[in-house]
Enzyme design. Structure first.
Site, mmCIF file in Angstrom:
data_model
loop_
_atom_site.group_PDB
_atom_site.id
_atom_site.type_symbol
_atom_site.label_atom_id
_atom_site.label_comp_id
_atom_site.label_asym_id
_atom_site.label_seq_id
_atom_site.Cartn_x
_atom_site.Cartn_y
_atom_site.Cartn_z
ATOM 1 N N GLN A 145 62.559 11.678 28.957
ATOM 2 C CA GLN A 145 61.968 12.619 27.765
ATOM 3 C C GLN A 145 62.731 12.667 26.269
ATOM 4 O O GLN A 145 63.840 12.866 26.592
ATOM 5 C CB GLN A 145 61.716 14.113 28.078
ATOM 6 C CG GLN A 145 61.367 14.926 27.005
ATOM 7 C CD GLN A 145 60.807 16.189 27.721
ATOM 8 O OE1 GLN A 145 61.442 17.211 27.865
ATOM 9 N NE2 GLN A 145 59.579 16.429 27.898
ATOM 10 N N LEU A 170 70.941 20.116 20.932
ATOM 11 C CA LEU A 170 69.483 20.450 21.290
ATOM 12 C C LEU A 170 69.209 21.602 20.271
ATOM 13 O O LEU A 170 69.803 22.479 20.226
ATOM 14 C CB LEU A 170 69.125 20.794 22.656
ATOM 15 C CG LEU A 170 68.020 21.517 23.191
ATOM 16 C CD1 LEU A 170 66.761 20.692 22.940
ATOM 17 C CD2 LEU A 170 68.095 22.045 24.485
ATOM 18 N N PHE A 211 55.716 28.398 24.780
ATOM 19 C CA PHE A 211 56.240 27.111 24.854
ATOM 20 C C PHE A 211 55.169 26.162 24.856
ATOM 21 O O PHE A 211 54.120 26.460 25.087
ATOM 22 C CB PHE A 211 57.232 27.007 25.969
ATOM 23 C CG PHE A 211 58.693 26.954 25.847
ATOM 24 C CD1 PHE A 211 59.192 27.822 25.189
ATOM 25 C CD2 PHE A 211 59.364 25.949 26.446
ATOM 26 C CE1 PHE A 211 60.836 27.735 24.887
ATOM 27 C CE2 PHE A 211 60.822 25.928 26.285
ATOM 28 C CZ PHE A 211 61.603 26.679 25.647
#
Lengths: 595, 247
Positions: free
Chosen positions: A249, A261, A127
């Protein structure tokens, strides 16, 4: 409901511990408490598996040393401190990263269906912002995953284990406001059953706000419709502070138009972003890790590409996420949920075509300030002072492990580590005689005021249109890039919206499953969070993490290596020092943050 | 009717004011682009705030907004109106077979009770290792198509056997979850799980009608899982002759 509701004509239901919110952190806390013998209840406005944790995709980041047997929680801690742009509290980050493996293995033992490596251990994927050896050893693969449905798997596993332990759920009950006593301690909440409309005082020795985020303050968000910051807003209305509220964010890859998302795991598996020329532009902005830089960095790079005319599509207003080169096998086995979402909401099959994406509001780094035990606190004479009876965990809380920018996969870890810690602490506190004094009738009546005002409204503003106004205002003036003069305009607009939000007209006064009543209160909650965000953003005169100021483009450690601390009573922001005192390692000092 | 108009016929019932439920017609300008049924509901609710329905994630993963759309169960948030509209008409009803609380909101108590009945949690009483329990990728693959269930109830409420015996027939959703734990190499209670399903109703009331498969918004196949359970029960030589003589 034409007559005012008073304490005398509502039921009091008494618990030792009351958890508001049935998502990941709430149900992890309740699981701990259900086993303790304390009388515990989870009050949730939706059936627990409908909570927003269910939408988390890519995984839970944790140094369980599966992909790399040499992995070390200290490396994870370093990445998290750097990702937070150095305003995450290092004692809390240390706790998160070192306790993490225990919490993740517990989830596995509970039955969470993690994907697996050939050796039978939990699958981990790379990630953004992950490194080995304190940034010196290259990209790490530290995010534990159940395909791209990790949040779903986690939430259902937690619900299942709460069923096993016999947790008491008040499902589809909506918490309206905190009840305090004369000592400013929290003694529970006013809530109503959405199904019947029955109002009750849920009295508790410990009240945990596990109500998640409030992404719906923005027009474009990955967040569920229910993410309206209820717990944080209740705390603000009760006069309790919020921390780091300017830190929101924006996830680089929300589906263009729909906001859904698309996990960072796509880029972890080898996908990358391209502009209209087909250029892999992240090579210019983050030459070392490219598409796996921090989310704030990637999101800003994308906006710059669009602003400079290199956006994709007819209006040059989005970016493409390219995945087709990964092949159908990888996409179907590792990212099946993304393929499904993309076909449904972007009308694009990622096996053949890139997904149109755009930075989208995703996560609230700020929240109700807490220590690692989940205890909420306020500031008295420049010191933290615990608010008796009030706790917070998960996205609603700011224990501050995410600082100015959260790393991907750290939110699920935050939920289980601090949900668990909060549960453990409450157990200890209540079993050793802790608790709060009772509230008077007058105290309880005061907490019924807002509900009564709405129920008695005969004229005023419509929820849907005021909500749209609020969301547009936040999107326009407090988005990815911010500027003092624009924000001033935004603050003026918010002052007008405040008047409307305080004077909503609830036309439908019925009791049974009246979702209009719920939505009106949710809008009032969104407003409290938006206002705290706007005022905090205006105050922080620097750029750090997710907070990017055109008029103050640099990080200013001299003046702003600190938390912003918002006091809702006088609407002023003060500074609170960042913790640089972890106990098992030396603190990581601030360095220039590059990827 | 004008071709740019959309007619939505919606099941309305408010227990405080309606003696009986009724269908109410709404006319709305057809949106310029294709939208989901949930978006359509939002538009209608802006006009008539008394309309009630559940919703949360708006992307097909939370399972809140299962409803009956033009006669077929589905999730409003991932059903484009173009896919269900017939002659510019859409009919919206609550999930069939469960008591209606209000409008499109049903009481799911019985559905959840069946889910709890199958003990939907991993059972393994051996001492847990310090790390994770190991599971081969092949064994993990056996959970695919099972664990993804979102408990939307589209399947169970489309099943005539569940309509008939919602208290005794476990129903496709909960049976899918029963098999999810039977199939999990980490779960050690397979025998007890099968035993609990061996009565005449729990699983044997499934007659393979397959509505569950046809409506599942996640593309899962409860019927297949039920078939696996049935054949495991047969192999375990359970007595399957029911009290009323059928099987």
């Amino acid at each position: 409901m034409s007559n005012s509701i008073l304490t005398d004509n509502i039921k009091t239901i008494e618990f030792d511990a009351l958890i508001v919110g049935g998502g990941g952190s709430g149900m992890r806390a309740s699981l701990e408490l259900a086993k303790s013998g304390l009388k515990t209840a989870v009050v949730s406005k939706v059936f627990p598996t409908r909570s927003h944790t269910v939408s988390a995709q890519g995984g839970i980041t944790c140094a369980i040393a599966s992909a790399d047997p040499d992995d070390d929680w200290r490396w994870h801690m370093y990445d998290t401190v750097k990702g937070a742009d150095f305003i995450g509290d290092q004692d809390a980050i240390e706790y998160l990263c070192s306790e993490g493996p225990k919490a993740v293995f517990e989830l596995e033992h509970m039955g969470l269906p993690f994907s697996r490596f050939e050796n039978g251990r939990i699958y981990q994927r790379p990630f953004g912002g992950q490194s080995k050896d304190f940034g010196k050893g290259g990209q790490a693969a530290r995010t534990c995953a159940a395909a791209d449905r990790t949040g779903h798997a986690l939430l259902h596993t937690l619900y299942q284990n709460n069923v096993k332990e016999g947790t008491n759920f008040l499902n589809e009950w909506f918490a309206v406001d905190i009840v305090k006593n004369s000592k400013e301690e929290v003694t529970g909440v006013i809530a109503f059953s959405i199904e019947s409309g029955e109002v009750a005082y849920l009295k508790a020795q410990a009240t945990v706000m596990a109500t998640g985020g409030a992404g719906r303050i923005y027009a474009s968000t990955t967040n569920a419709l229910i993410n309206t910051g209820d717990g944080l807003a209740m705390a603000l209305r009760a006069g309790f502070p919020a921390q780091d509220m300017e830190m929101w964010q924006f996830h680089p890859t929300g589906i263009y138009g729909a906001g859904s998302l698309v996990t960072e795991g796509c880029r972890g598996e080898g996908g990358y972003l391209i502009n209209k020329d087909g250029e892999r532009f992240m090579e210019r902005y983050a030459p070392n890790v490219k598409d796996l830089a921090g989310r704030d960095v990637v999101a800003r790079s994308m906006v710059l590409e669009i602003l400079e005319g290199r956006g994709c599509g007819e209006n040059a207003d989005h970016i493409f996420l390219k995945l087709d080169h990964l092949g159908a096998d990888v996409l179907n086995s590792k990212l099946p949920g993304i393929c499904e979402l993309s076909r449904t909401f972007a009308h694009v099959d990622p096996i053949y075509e890139p997904i149109p994406v755009v930075p989208t509001c995703h996560y609230m780094m700020g929240g109700t300030p807490t220590n690692v035990n989940g205890q909420a606190f306020r500031r008295t004479n420049g010191n933290d002072s615990i608010i008796s009876g009030l706790f917070a965990a998960g996205e609603a809380a700011c224990v501050s492990v995410h600082g100015a920018n959260r790393l991907g996969g750290n939110s699920l870890l935050d939920l289980v580590v601090f949900g668990r810690a909060t549960g453990m602490h409450i157990q200890e506190e209540l079993k050793s005689g802790g608790g709060v004094e009772s509230s008077s009738k007058g105290d309880i009546d005061a907490s019924l005021e807002r509900l009564n005002k709405l129920n008695e409204s005969t004229s005023g503003y419509e929820t849907a249109s005021v909500k749209r106004e609020l969301q547009e205002c936040m999107q326009n003036y407090f988005g990815v890039f911010r500027r003092g003069d624009f924000m001033e305009k935004g603050l003026n607009e918010l002052a007008e919206i405040r008047h409307k939000v305080d004077n909503l007209h609830l036309k439908d006064k019925s009791s049974a499953f009246n979702t209009s009543r719920v939505e009106a209160i949710e809008l009032q909650n969104l407003f409290e969070v938006a206002e705290a965000t706007a005022i905090s953003a205006f105050e922080r005169n620097e750029s750090r993490g997710a907070h990017a100021r055109d008029d103050f483009p640099d990080r200013d450690d001299q003046n702003w290596l600190c938390h912003s601390f918002y006091d809702p009573i006088n609407k002023k922001v003060s500074k609170r020092e960042v913790n640089f005192a972890p106990t098992k390692v030396d603190a990581f000092p601030p360095i220039v943050r590059t990827y | 009717m004008l071709t740019n108009q959309l007619e939505v016929s919606m099941y309305r019932y408010n227990p405080e004011q309606d003696e009986f439920p009724y269908m109410k017609k709404y006319k709305i300008e057809k949106p310029a682009r294709d939208i989901m049924v949930l978006d359509l509901l939002h538009l209608l609710k802006e006009e008539d705030e008394s309309i009630s329905y559940r919703r949360s994630c708006r992307e097909g993963v939370c399972g809140s907004d299962g409803m009956n759309i033009n006669g077929k169960n589905g999730l409003a948030c991932i059903t484009p109106i173009s896919s269900v509209m017939k002659k510019n008409k859409i009919e919206l009803r609550p999930l069939p077979g469960l008591p209606v609380i209000r409008d499109l909101v049903v009481d799911m108590t019985e559905f959840y009770a069946q889910y709890e009945k199958i003990k939907p949690f991993l059972q393994n009483n051996t001492t847990a290792p310090e790390q994770e329990r190991l599971q081969s990728p092949e064994d993990r693959d056996k959970l695919d198509g099972l664990y993804e269930c979102i408990l939307c109830a589209c399947c169970s409420t489309s099943c005539p056997s569940f309509w008939w015996n919602p208290d005794k027939f476990v129903g496709p959703a909960a049976l899918l979850q029963a098999y999810r734990f039977i199939a999990d190499s980490r779960d050690l209670e397979t025998v007890e799980r099968l035993d609990a399903l061996s009565d005449p109703f729990s699983v044997y009331r499934c007659h393979g009608i397959m509505n569950c498969v046809s409506v599942c918004p996640k593309g899962l196949n409860p019927n297949k899982a039920i078939g696996e359970i049935k054949s495991m029960l047969l192999k375990s030589k359970k007595n399957i002759i029911t009290s009323d003589g059928t099987n």
